[in-house]
Write a protein that holds these residues in place. Structure first.
Motif, PDB file in Angstrom:
ATOM      1  N   ASN A  42      33.004  57.213 100.112  1.00 28.10           N
ATOM      2  CA  ASN A  42      31.615  57.321  99.347  1.00 28.10           C
ATOM      3  C   ASN A  42      30.456  57.031 100.341  1.00 28.10           C
ATOM      4  O   ASN A  42      29.414  57.663 100.498  1.00 28.10           O
ATOM      5  CB  ASN A  42      31.406  56.291  98.290  1.00 28.10           C
ATOM      6  CG  ASN A  42      32.141  56.823  96.952  1.00 28.10           C
ATOM      7  OD1 ASN A  42      32.745  57.999  96.896  1.00 28.10           O
ATOM      8  ND2 ASN A  42      32.386  56.001  96.034  1.00 28.10           N
ATOM      9  N   ILE A  43      30.752  55.839 101.258  1.00 27.15           N
ATOM     10  CA  ILE A  43      29.448  55.684 102.124  1.00 27.15           C
ATOM     11  C   ILE A  43      29.462  56.717 103.171  1.00 27.15           C
ATOM     12  O   ILE A  43      28.238  57.199 103.675  1.00 27.15           O
ATOM     13  CB  ILE A  43      30.037  54.263 102.747  1.00 27.15           C
ATOM     14  CG1 ILE A  43      29.831  53.051 101.897  1.00 27.15           C
ATOM     15  CG2 ILE A  43      29.084  54.061 104.173  1.00 27.15           C
ATOM     16  CD1 ILE A  43      30.361  51.977 102.342  1.00 27.15           C
ATOM     17  N   HIS A  44      30.486  57.142 103.623  1.00 35.86           N
ATOM     18  CA  HIS A  44      30.924  58.404 104.773  1.00 35.86           C
ATOM     19  C   HIS A  44      29.662  59.609 104.056  1.00 35.86           C
ATOM     20  O   HIS A  44      28.819  60.258 104.493  1.00 35.86           O
ATOM     21  CB  HIS A  44      31.972  58.838 104.922  1.00 35.86           C
ATOM     22  CG  HIS A  44      31.997  60.046 106.258  1.00 35.86           C
ATOM     23  ND1 HIS A  44      31.452  59.852 107.298  1.00 35.86           N
ATOM     24  CD2 HIS A  44      32.305  61.198 105.576  1.00 35.86           C
ATOM     25  CE1 HIS A  44      31.575  61.174 107.818  1.00 35.86           C
ATOM     26  NE2 HIS A  44      32.123  61.834 106.950  1.00 35.86           N
ATOM     27  N   GLN A  45      30.185  59.873 102.825  1.00 35.96           N
ATOM     28  CA  GLN A  45      29.376  60.966 102.147  1.00 35.96           C
ATOM     29  C   GLN A  45      27.991  60.630 101.912  1.00 35.96           C
ATOM     30  O   GLN A  45      27.181  61.578 102.035  1.00 35.96           O
ATOM     31  CB  GLN A  45      30.069  61.132 100.627  1.00 35.96           C
ATOM     32  CG  GLN A  45      29.751  62.308  99.801  1.00 35.96           C
ATOM     33  CD  GLN A  45      31.023  63.363 100.454  1.00 35.96           C
ATOM     34  OE1 GLN A  45      31.150  63.426 101.447  1.00 35.96           O
ATOM     35  NE2 GLN A  45      31.187  64.282  99.538  1.00 35.96           N
ATOM     36  N   LEU A  46      27.507  59.427 101.624  1.00 37.06           N
ATOM     37  CA  LEU A  46      26.441  59.006 101.302  1.00 37.06           C
ATOM     38  C   LEU A  46      25.414  59.207 102.536  1.00 37.06           C
ATOM     39  O   LEU A  46      24.042  59.885 102.494  1.00 37.06           O
ATOM     40  CB  LEU A  46      26.068  57.871 100.714  1.00 37.06           C
ATOM     41  CG  LEU A  46      24.978  57.240 100.000  1.00 37.06           C
ATOM     42  CD1 LEU A  46      25.291  58.146  98.637  1.00 37.06           C
ATOM     43  CD2 LEU A  46      25.206  55.780  99.616  1.00 37.06           C
ATOM     44  N   GLY A  47      26.184  58.911 103.501  1.00 36.69           N
ATOM     45  CA  GLY A  47      25.461  58.940 104.946  1.00 36.69           C
ATOM     46  C   GLY A  47      25.160  60.631 105.083  1.00 36.69           C
ATOM     47  O   GLY A  47      23.899  60.773 105.786  1.00 36.69           O
ATOM     48  N   ILE A  48      25.967  61.314 104.972  1.00 40.51           N
ATOM     49  CA  ILE A  48      25.802  62.801 105.111  1.00 40.51           C
ATOM     50  C   ILE A  48      24.702  63.398 104.337  1.00 40.51           C
ATOM     51  O   ILE A  48      23.627  64.024 104.867  1.00 40.51           O
ATOM     52  CB  ILE A  48      27.179  63.705 104.793  1.00 40.51           C
ATOM     53  CG1 ILE A  48      28.028  63.216 105.934  1.00 40.51           C
ATOM     54  CG2 ILE A  48      26.915  65.267 104.955  1.00 40.51           C
ATOM     55  CD1 ILE A  48      29.299  63.824 105.421  1.00 40.51           C
TER      56      ILE A  48
END
Lengths: 286, 467
Positions: A30-36
């Motif tokens: 989720n955090i990775h996705q949010l970063g993108i």
């Protein structure tokens, strides 16, 4: 092949260590996705500002000229013709403060309205969460707002208006205002896909809303019942808080800060909820 | 019969449909609306104010004096009033953030009770729309609205806590249940009946198992501590003192009463739609609660607008969920629309009620009242009427006018008196006494405008001392 773990399965079917692994993986993902998506939002916001001013002669100066001209007109009408008073703050500074913070909200909402319907081509090409578009539109107007804020600071110094250390609370209040603007932005962006009248209607509503908010007049001299009603308007209490922390050093109506806070939280989640509900219809309608 | 006419029966629903942004937006919508209404009432000087003033005074006194904090509303220490150990927890943030913090805590806590209802409804395999309907039935329940809207009350927090406790029992999570039960004891003697009903519920759901035994022991010890050590009148909240049954009704009470019985009506609808009958054993609990309240001679319990009735709401909702789990809750879309219209109508009634009980009766001298408050000294004891008390802020030195004792008026005390307003809890002799003092020597009038007086009592009564 081992069975993949789904978090919506009943808890009895999972081992404690399995839960921990699944949660960690999910959070990382989720955090990775949010970063993108945050990166995409930032790029879209910057692109929005660039395209807006790229081929104009005055470029980013428009971000300064707009609030100046608006303040000059309203200042003349209310200050010179109607003798509006905002003592002890000079009326020009008083009104420019209101206009600066109000314009961020109004421009943010107006930009968000057409953010989905105006990007049909982009939506057809790639997949990304559609909510990124109104978010980027509002953030682009935040960049404009930062320039207007510089103008306000210059005026405060020109008029020797005393300001207080409590002005350092402005970023906190601005966070509330950004979330409130985003919530309204999501709402109107989604509705505008279904009904194109929303674009026209929003302009009209914002005009009425501005007069019902203490942009050009102080609420301190009003009847308490009328003042209470005006401060029930979340934008009204946000503007009042912003002025208070800059020019009085304390919140004059602290209880109404809670009104602004609770409405901001509701409008933000309500906006997201409505946006998500209408989102599946975007492809069909557009 | 085509499928489009009917609400989808028994299908797999995603978690997102129950607990997504929609659920949070409903929770925060409730919070925003109720907090706004509370603050509007407060700013118009029409909040009842007695209980809010009590909490403000008690919390401020706690911050200043800790365990030695005395209430100016009731004799004795702050904790001894109703044994709510949540008070010290609330005191410090309330002292920093002010009255608004109390409003937000109350509304948010009540609104969060929506989540266990949705979870319980999901466990009963009800579709998201019907889970939301049950959640709305909870949020819009007048018992809850009236307790939440008109003031601040610690006991109102019992309603969501009971629902969370219920959920943890249903999910067999002992630690969560014990936490909820312990938090329930934090709310004081007003929730004694709720705690007993909760223990009964656990026994009914789980039988005589460790969970039930532990809850019996915890609640038993708590009641003994309240009764014997804190000396709170716990039994008056459990056993009704049967008095004369009053037949006084008004349109307002009838409308709200109709909504209180809405869970019964909804259950009846389920019987009719399914052509099956299932009597949930859990109806016993709200019936015990309602009987206790109806038969009580305490006006606080018999009034449908009192905060002490809020604890009944979870016990009214749970049998409906249980019935729906047994019978299913499908009905034609047309009926669903009727229910939505009924819910919207209820909001309309509440707005109308707000207009009648707040806006229409607001004092016309609010400007003078606000100006008078700025003339009150923060270093003196201040007597005020109920509607003015909450405006004195988080102050340890405020005393309700109804508690004025001419024998024990503190030296230099100030009185803020709106002569155009009659406080229902203040006896007539107090006003007569104030009138006499105003026309005697030893009084300095500090402020006088639009019928609002602020005056200081200069000469002491021979027996005066701290209140």
């Amino acid at each position: 092949m081992s069975k993949s773990i789904r978090m919506d399965e009943p808890s009895s079917e999972r081992s404690p260590s399995g839960i921990r692994v699944a949660w960690t993986e999910r959070w990382h993902k989720n955090i990775h996705q949010l970063g993108i998506w945050a990166e995409l939002t930032r790029n879209l916001a910057v692109r929005d500002v660039e395209t807006r001013y790229k081929h104009s002669m005055l470029g980013l100066y428009w971000a300064i000229i707009n609030p100046l001209v608006t303040a000059a007109i309203f200042g003349f009408v209310f200050g010179v013709i109607f003798h509006a008073s905002s003592k002890p703050i000079p009326y020009v500074v008083f009104m420019l403060t209101g206009i600066t913070f109000w314009n961020f909200f109004a421009n943010g909402v107006m930009s968000a309205v057409g953010s989905i319907s105006g990007n049909a081509a982009l939506l057809a090409k790639i997949y990304f969460p559609r909510i990124v578009l109104p978010t980027a539109s509002v953030l682009a107007r935040f960049i404009d707002f930062m320039f207007s804020l510089l103008v306000l600071i210059v005026f405060i110094f020109i008029y020797h208006t005393p300001i207080y250390w409590s002005s350092l609370w402005i970023p906190v209040i601005l966070v509330l205002q950004v979330f409130f603007t985003l919530g309204i932005g999501y709402l109107v962006a989604a509705l505008n896909v279904l009904y194109r009248d929303v674009n026209q209607l929003v302009g009209l509503i914002l005009l009425v809303w501005m007069y019902f908010s203490p942009v050009m007049y102080p609420v301190t001299n009003l009847k308490p019942s009328l003042r209470s009603i005006l401060l029930m308007n979340p934008m009204g209490s946000l503007l009042q808080m912003e002025r208070d922390v800059i020019f009085t050093g304390h919140l004059q109506y602290p209880l109404f800060a809670w009104v602004a806070l609770t409405w901001t939280v509701f409008v933000f989640f309500g906006g997201i909820s409505l946006f998500r509900r209408i989102e599946p219809l975007f492809a069909e309608v557009m | 019969m085509t499928e489009s006419v009917w609400i989808r029966p028994q299908t797999e629903y995603r978690n997102e449909e129950y607990f997504g942004a929609g659920m949070w937006s409903r929770i925060f919508a409730y919070m925003a609306l109720v907090v706004s209404a509370q603050i509007l009432r407060w700013s118009l000087y029409v909040s009842h104010g007695f209980d809010l003033g009590f909490y403000q005074q008690a919390l401020a006194a706690w911050v200043h004096n800790g365990f030695r904090a005395q209430s100016t509303y009731f004799h004795g220490g702050v904790l001894a009033h109703n044994g709510a150990w949540l008070m010290p927890v609330l005191a410090y943030p309330a002292a920093v953030f002010g009255t608004g913090f109390l409003f937000v805590v109350e509304s948010l806590a009540v609104a969060l009770g929506y989540i266990p209802i949705i979870k319980l409804a999901k466990m009963a395999k009800l579709p998201p729309s019907q889970a939301a309907l049950l959640g709305t039935l909870y949020l819009l329940n007048p018992l809850l609205i009236s307790g939440n809207l008109y003031d601040f009350h610690v006991s109102v927090l019992a309603a969501p806590l009971i629902l969370w406790a219920l959920l943890s029992v249903r999910e067999s999570r002992l630690a969560a249940f014990m936490t909820a039960l312990l938090l329930l004891t934090a709310l004081g003697d007003h929730v004694a009946l709720a705690a007993i009903l909760l223990v009964l519920l656990v026994v009914m759901m789980k039988g005589i198992k460790p969970l039930a035994l532990v809850s019996v022991v915890v609640v038993g010890i708590w009641l003994i501590v309240l009764q014997n050590y804190l000396k709170t009148p716990v039994m008056s909240w459990i056993l009704p003192v049967t008095g004369q049954v009053s037949v006084h009704t008004s349109l307002r009470i009838l409308l709200y009463g109709a909504w209180t019985v809405a869970p019964f009506v909804l259950t009846l609808l389920m019987f009719l739609k399914n052509r099956r009958f299932y009597l949930s054993p859990y109806w016993l609990l709200p019936l015990i609660g309602l009987a206790t309240h109806v038969l009580s001679s305490s006006p606080a319990q018999t009034s449908p607008f009192d905060q002490n009735s809020t604890l009944l709401v979870p016990f009214l909702i749970w049998p409906v969920i249980d019935t729906a789990a047994h019978l299913g809750m499908s009905w034609p879309r047309r009926d669903h629309v009727v229910m939505k219209v009924a819910l919207i109508g209820m909001i309309g009634i509440m707005v109308l009620d707000f207009y009648h009980s707040a806006w229409r009766v607001r004092p016309q001298n609010t400007q003078a009242l606000t100006a008078a408050l700025s003339h009150v000294s923060s270093r003196q004891w201040v007597y005020a009427q109920n509607n003015i008390l909450p405006h004195l802020g988080m102050s340890a030195r405020e005393i309700p006018l109804s508690r004025l004792n001419p024998q024990r008026i503190p030296k230099g005390a100030e009185i803020i008196w709106d002569t155009q307003f009659t406080d229902k809890t203040t006896p007539a002799w107090v006003y007569a006494y104030l009138n006499n003092r105003l026309h005697s020597h030893g009084v300095r009038i500090i402020f006088h405008k639009a019928g609002v007086l602020v005056f200081r009592l200069l000469s002491d009564h021979p027996h005066s001392s701290n209140p």
